[in-house]
Design an enzyme around this catalytic site. Structure first.
Site, PDB file in Angstrom:
ATOM      1  N   HIS A 164      -3.406  -1.013  29.036  1.00 51.02           N
ATOM      2  CA  HIS A 164      -4.010  -1.718  27.974  1.00 51.02           C
ATOM      3  C   HIS A 164      -2.728  -2.661  27.154  1.00 51.02           C
ATOM      4  O   HIS A 164      -1.564  -2.362  27.444  1.00 51.02           O
ATOM      5  CB  HIS A 164      -4.841  -1.178  27.044  1.00 51.02           C
ATOM      6  CG  HIS A 164      -6.031  -0.907  27.765  1.00 51.02           C
ATOM      7  ND1 HIS A 164      -6.283   0.378  28.279  1.00 51.02           N
ATOM      8  CD2 HIS A 164      -7.299  -1.525  27.313  1.00 51.02           C
ATOM      9  CE1 HIS A 164      -7.729   0.451  28.620  1.00 51.02           C
ATOM     10  NE2 HIS A 164      -8.278  -0.642  28.178  1.00 51.02           N
ATOM     11  N   LYS A 168      -3.413  -1.789  21.356  1.00 50.18           N
ATOM     12  CA  LYS A 168      -4.314  -0.724  21.439  1.00 50.18           C
ATOM     13  C   LYS A 168      -3.962   0.603  20.878  1.00 50.18           C
ATOM     14  O   LYS A 168      -2.878   1.027  21.346  1.00 50.18           O
ATOM     15  CB  LYS A 168      -4.873  -0.433  22.821  1.00 50.18           C
ATOM     16  CG  LYS A 168      -6.082   0.426  22.886  1.00 50.18           C
ATOM     17  CD  LYS A 168      -6.610   0.494  24.410  1.00 50.18           C
ATOM     18  CE  LYS A 168      -7.801   1.491  24.411  1.00 50.18           C
ATOM     19  NZ  LYS A 168      -8.905   0.939  23.828  1.00 50.18           N
TER      20      LYS A 168
END
Length: 277
Positions: A164, A168
């Site tokens: 990600h 995040k």
């Protein structure tokens, strides 16, 4: 509640100022069969009082963000929640008292008490919980569970790898955990006893049946998940990659539309796709 053909579905969004909340609102405003009726933000949000259309980067909607979950519930046929665990649990308790409207929750990081609030609401209202609104990711979980059921843990190690963007904050992702839970359940195991999240540099040989997690953070990656079944003589990889965040907004809306035609109960995207066992 059953969706009436031709009726415009009125939708409220909790977490309207977040990235996914904005995308969901934009998609609702583009749909002729849906109407955005409310957007809820935190009481200390700098977006409090902003026009929903402005937040969604579309034409002005003439409706401002508010902090009132009660007003949102009063105005809506469906509520989609992409806010925060505390707000999700509070709204779940509210709809339990009032008996509606149907509730889609996509908030990750829910604790046991938060989940209990959602499950209690599901006794009287249709509730759908998903840590990832992607239809493809749901199919990936199902495929991983099927593979785990067929490939014995004594012969195939399972490693879940996810990537990600740098912003995040949780690791591993909620989707990665959901994949691991599906695999563990398929093997008759508990993820809590099988999961490996941290490995010391030395002296940590892999236990038989363990489910390992690896999280990569960096750049602007939207989200990629792989389930690796690693045997001594063969390997199987099941992978899903998100190329556009639009898929999460579309998935939230489509699952919500499906939910309005269901009886009270606790559902997941697997139920929408007919994959639930």
């Amino acid at each position: 509640m059953t969706t009436v053909p031709g009726k415009v579905l009125k939708i409220a969004v909790l977490g309207a100022s977040g990235r996914l909340g904005r995308l969901i609102m934009a998609e609702i405003m583009r749909r002729p069969d849906m109407e955005l009726v409310a957007g809820v933000v935190r009481h200390d949000s700098v977006m409090l009082g902003a026009d929903l259309g402005e937040l969604a980067d579309t034409s002005l909607a003439g409706i401002e963000t508010s902090v009132s979950m009660r007003d949102a519930a009063d105005a809506a046929d469906l509520v989609i929640d992409v806010s925060a665990p505390q707000a999700s649990a509070a709204f779940a308790r509210q709809i339990t008292e009032r008996g509606g409207p149907p509730f889609v929750c996509g908030v990750t990081g829910l604790g046991a008490d938060d989940m209990a609030a959602l499950e209690a609401a599901a006794q009287s209202v249709p509730v759908l919980y998903a840590r990832n609104f992607s239809l493809g990711a749901a199919v990936m979980r199902w495929l991983t569970a099927e593979a785990a059921r067929q490939l014995p843990p004594e012969q195939f190690d399972l490693e879940i790898v996810e990537t990600h963007h740098r912003r995040k904050v949780d690791a591993p992702s909620g989707t990665a955990l959901a994949i691991g839970e599906a695999a563990a359940q398929a093997r008759g195991l508990e993820l809590g006893t099988q999961a490996i999240f941290d490995r010391p540099r030395q002296g940590a040989a892999r236990p038989v049946g363990a489910i390992g997690f690896s999280a990569i953070r960096g750049g602007g990656a939207i989200g990629e998940h792989s389930a690796l079944f690693l045997g001594a003589f063969e390997e199987l990889e099941i992978r899903h990659r998100a190329n556009d965040r639009f898929i999460f907004a579309r998935g939230a809306i489509e699952t919500g539309k499906w939910l309005t035609g269901q009886k009270p109960g606790f559902y997941g995207i697997e139920d929408v796709l007919g994959l639930a066992r």
